[in-house]
Write an enzyme that holds these catalytic residues in place. Structure first.
Site, PDB file in Angstrom:
ATOM      1  N   LYS A 131       0.833  -1.198   0.000  1.00  0.00           N
ATOM      2  CA  LYS A 131       0.000   0.000   0.000  1.00  0.00           C
ATOM      3  C   LYS A 131       0.865   1.244   0.000  1.00  0.00           C
ATOM      4  O   LYS A 131       0.533   2.247  -0.598  1.00  0.00           O
ATOM      5  CB  LYS A 131      -0.919   0.004   1.227  1.00  0.00           C
TER       6      LYS A 131
HETATM    7  N1  GLU Z   1      -3.578  -5.381   8.940  1.00  0.00           N
HETATM    8  C1  GLU Z   1      -2.980  -6.381   8.105  1.00  0.00           C
HETATM    9  C2  GLU Z   1      -2.636  -5.793   6.744  1.00  0.00           C
HETATM   10  O1  GLU Z   1      -3.172  -4.776   6.351  1.00  0.00           O
HETATM   11  C3  GLU Z   1      -3.880  -7.576   7.910  1.00  0.00           C
HETATM   12  C4  GLU Z   1      -4.004  -8.363   9.142  1.00  0.00           C
HETATM   13  C5  GLU Z   1      -4.906  -9.567   9.090  1.00  0.00           C
HETATM   14  O2  GLU Z   1      -5.733  -9.695   8.168  1.00  0.00           O
HETATM   15  O3  GLU Z   1      -4.787 -10.376  10.021  1.00  0.00           O
HETATM   16  O4  GLU Z   1      -1.797  -6.352   6.058  1.00  0.00           O
END
Ligand code: GLU
Length: 300
Positions: free
Chosen positions: A239
């Protein structure tokens, strides 16, 4: 940590999935794959679908990213069935879980720095700090010989020797931020998540999360780790690089690409189909057995 009661609105189904983006940039093709995949798994189990903003890593947060991610999801027709929770507001809940682990002897304060652990490749097996730090971290104690395995709905059997490859892992960082591993386990349980669907880059975190669930007396959900979408350079899309962003003004092409990456049969839909109609058709045609474990490298 009981399943949440929704403050208003109808009760959520007991089968639940979620999408949990970190607000480190705009939603891109890789995150949409996880969002759509988690939505399809949840809906095909007649389940609810929730969204959680994983904003515990404050230094990596991009201002405004969370709001834009939610707008893009909404433009794709992906709207949470309950309130969106933000990890930055849940410190007291994480503190409660941490205190319990400390009281049980499953967690300990650690003064080791990265340099202290260089000799063991970053794996912490015992404290080797040469001096006390004003800002120690808190780690989970992984007893020697700890192996955790589970069945992944996409990747198959996955097993990890946690003591050898991961070691005692951080729950509260030296900079005061809650670690992803603790926050995700506490929140998946608090939101009553029964099926976790996310990118395969996180599969090596799952044994840590299962170990934490056991220590906290929480249920273990099912897991499905989706194939990773790679950029032209062969790296995972990130991102923060703003690789292949999803255009909220015209989300259908991105949804169709995500659907194709999930290995699904093409949907014959007229041009200009609304995202909600796309999702409806996708739900009817979704076959999780078609999801590939990996995706071809685009540069190949
Ligand atoms: N917050 C994580 C990310 O954006 C994903 C975590 C999860 O799905 O357990 O990569």
């Amino acid at each position: 940590m009981n399943a949440p009661s929704t403050p208003s609105g109808p009760a959520l189904p007991t089968a639940r999935g979620r999408f949990a983006p970190s607000p480190t940039g705009d939603l891109h093709a890789g995150s949409l794959l996880a969002a759509l995949g988690s939505w399809l798994f949840a809906r095909s189990a007649a389940g609810g679908w929730l969204v959680r903003i994983e904003d515990v890593d404050r230094p990596r947060e991009v201002p405004g990213a969370a709001a834009r991610q939610l707008e893009t999801l909404a433009a794709c027709g992906l709207v949470a069935d309950g309130p969106v929770i933000r990890q930055s507001e849940r410190g007291a809940v994480y503190r409660g879980a941490l205190d319990r682990l400390l009281a049980q002897g499953d967690a300990f304060t650690c003064h080791c720095s990265r340099a202290d652990l260089a000799a063991t490749g970053g794996v912490h097996a015992r404290c080797v700090a040469r001096r006390e730090r004003p800002d120690p971290a808190v780690r989970f104690r992984v007893p020697p010989g700890t192996r955790i395995g589970f069945h992944d709905q996409v990747q198959g059997r996955y097993e990890q020797d946690l003591s050898r490859t991961v070691g005692d892992f951080v729950l509260l960082r030296a900079d005061g931020c809650w670690a992803y591993q603790l926050a995700v386990v506490v929140d998946d349980a608090a939101q009553g998540i029964t099926g976790v669907v996310r990118g395969a880059d996180l599969i090596d975190s799952t044994p840590r999360q299962i170990l934490l669930q056991r220590a906290l007396g929480l249920p273990t959900p099912t897991y499905a780790h989706l194939p990773l979408l790679l950029g032209r350079d062969g790296r995972k899309l990130s991102k923060s690089d703003a690789d292949l962003p999803v255009d909220p003004a015209d989300p259908l092409p991105a949804l169709a690409v995500a659907w194709r990456h999930l290995g699904q049969r093409p949907l014959e839909l007229p041009r200009g189909t609304a995202p909600a109609d796309f999702l409806h058709a996708a739900m009817a045609g979704f076959d999780p057995r078609r999801i590939p474990r990996t995706l071809p490298f685009p540069g190949a």
